[in-house]
Design an enzyme around this catalytic site. Structure first.
Site, PDB file in Angstrom:
ATOM      1  N   ASP A 145     -13.052   1.288   3.422  1.00  5.96           N
ATOM      2  CA  ASP A 145     -12.124   2.095   4.217  1.00  5.96           C
ATOM      3  C   ASP A 145     -12.527   2.124   5.689  1.00  5.96           C
ATOM      4  OD1 ASP A 145      -9.808   3.504   4.611  1.00  5.96           O
ATOM      5  OD2 ASP A 145     -10.491   5.372   3.721  1.00  5.96           O
ATOM      6  N   LYS A 198       0.845  -1.191   0.000  1.00  6.18           N
ATOM      7  CA  LYS A 198       0.000   0.000   0.000  1.00  6.18           C
ATOM      8  C   LYS A 198       0.886   1.250   0.000  1.00  6.18           C
ATOM      9  CE  LYS A 198      -3.437   2.943   1.015  1.00  6.18           C
ATOM     10  NZ  LYS A 198      -4.117   2.881   2.314  1.00  6.18           N
TER      11      LYS A 198
END
Length: 395
Positions: A308, A177
């Site tokens: 998220d 990420k």
């Protein structure tokens, strides 16, 4: 039967052989049942959900600056409850894009704690002053804490970027990420600005690729999006300022959009929950985000579901599906985004999951109501009657 990809099948049968699916299709073509087979009947059966963007941070409130102030054991304990809530909501796999997931994944895999299968990134990576830099602390503290906590890492220059990716690979991260643009939940940076240089993005992708890992790029602004796509990232997370050029580039490269409508929608419903510095940035992002997702869908960009979720919202994962439908997806397309499209966000690390088909993981949901008629069925954990993971009923 909603298979995850393809048309629904009426009068269907799904046969499980341990952790895998042995058959999924019309009853008329199914192998005969054995006398000792355990049979469950249901109105609807479908694959377990994939949430392709979560954070096992163990926070009660969304404030990254609080992370160093709480013990890791406390945050992990909260994460255990979050994983159980996700499972009860029908989520059988998560792509965890910064947090404690790399360390908690073995506990789920060995059965010590209950939860979705965790495909973790380890730490999120940004440059100094970027989205995962904790701007209110001295920089030396941020480096020291990041090296020991495993949640967030700051890296500058190609050599340091390569080393920090290798740190995550050492933790058995399944995806890397990176923050290619600024963010909302960081104090100083701007969501529109590109953060890593083109050379840094290329080395991040290159080192990940040597280990057959792909890169997920946090991206709100167009400059970071274009740079990330040119570097070869697999997914764009958020995509707030995506336009026609970005959509064309995503289609051409085969990149996947993980929109995370939920986090923006829920934040706008309770804006005072955010730190003061994040509130104006969230308002600005919210004005554009839904329009960008609708444009991506019209342009033929592949979409995978992600929420998220990170602080206090575990169990609300299914609320993303009605939001995707509001952005133009049909209920069947939203379900495909939440099932069959999920594993593709991991590239070569993708398991055979997200579909009801022979040889795929036996992760499935049993429902009393048809989500193709009312997609909100999947937004309510109480309406998810049974959850099966790896051939075992876990709800």
């Amino acid at each position: 039967m909603i298979p995850g990809r393809g048309a629904p099948v009426a009068g269907a049968v799904v046969l499980l052989d341990g952790p895998a699916i042995a058959y999924a299709g019309p009853a008329a073509e199914a192998p005969p049942a054995a006398p000792d087979d355990d049979v469950t009947t249901a109105a609807v059966v479908m694959p377990g959900l994939w949430d392709c963007h979560v954070h096992l941070l163990g926070q009660l409130q969304p404030d990254l600056a609080m992370l160093p102030r709480e013990p890791i054991a406390l945050r992990a304990a909260r994460g255990v409850a979050g994983l159980r809530a996700a499972l009860d909501a029908g989520v059988t796999s998560i792509r965890e894009l910064a947090g404690l997931g790399a360390d908690m994944a073995p506990a789920v895999a060995e059965g010590t704690i209950a939860g979705p299968a965790i495909h973790a990134a380890g730490a999120a990576i940004s440059p100094t002053g970027g989205h995962v830099d904790l701007h209110s602390y001295p920089l030396s503290w941020v480096h020291e804490w990041g090296a020991t906590s495993g949640d967030l890492r700051v890296a500058d220059g190609t050599a340091e970027c390569a080393r920090v990716v290798r740190e995550q690979l050492r933790r058995n991260a399944k995806v890397i990420k990176v923050c290619a643009s600024g963010g909302v939940m960081s104090e100083v940076d701007h969501p529109m600005h590109q953060q890593f240089t083109d050379a840094e993005l290329r080395i991040l992708v290159e080192v990940a690729g040597l280990a057959e890992r792909v890169v997920a790029a946090h991206c709100h602004g167009k400059p970071g999006m274009i740079a990330a796509l040119e570097a070869g990232v697999r997914t764009i997370e958020h995509g707030t300022y995506l336009d026609e050029e970005c959509a064309d580039a995503m289609r051409e490269t085969g990149a996947i959009l993980v929109p995370t409508r939920f986090v923006i929608h829920s934040a706008m419903a309770d804006l005072d929950r955010l730190p003061p510095y994040a509130q104006p940035k969230m308002r600005a992002v919210a004005e554009r985000h839904a329009e960008a997702i609708a444009l991506a869908h019209r342009s033929g960009v592949t979409i995978a579901m992600g929420t998220d979720i990170g602080a206090g919202d575990w169990g609300r994962h299914g609320e993303e599906l009605p939001l995707l439908v509001e952005s133009g997806l049909t209920p069947l397309e939203a379900i495909e985004a939440a099932t069959a499209n999920g594993p593709a966000t991991l590239g070569p690390q993708a398991p055979r999951s997200g579909r009801l088909a022979e040889g795929y993981d036996a992760d499935l949901l049993i429902l009393d109501d048809n989500p193709l008629d009312d997609i909100a069925v999947l937004a309510d954990p109480a309406r998810v009657r049974q959850v099966w993971k790896a051939g075992r009923r876990v709800k």
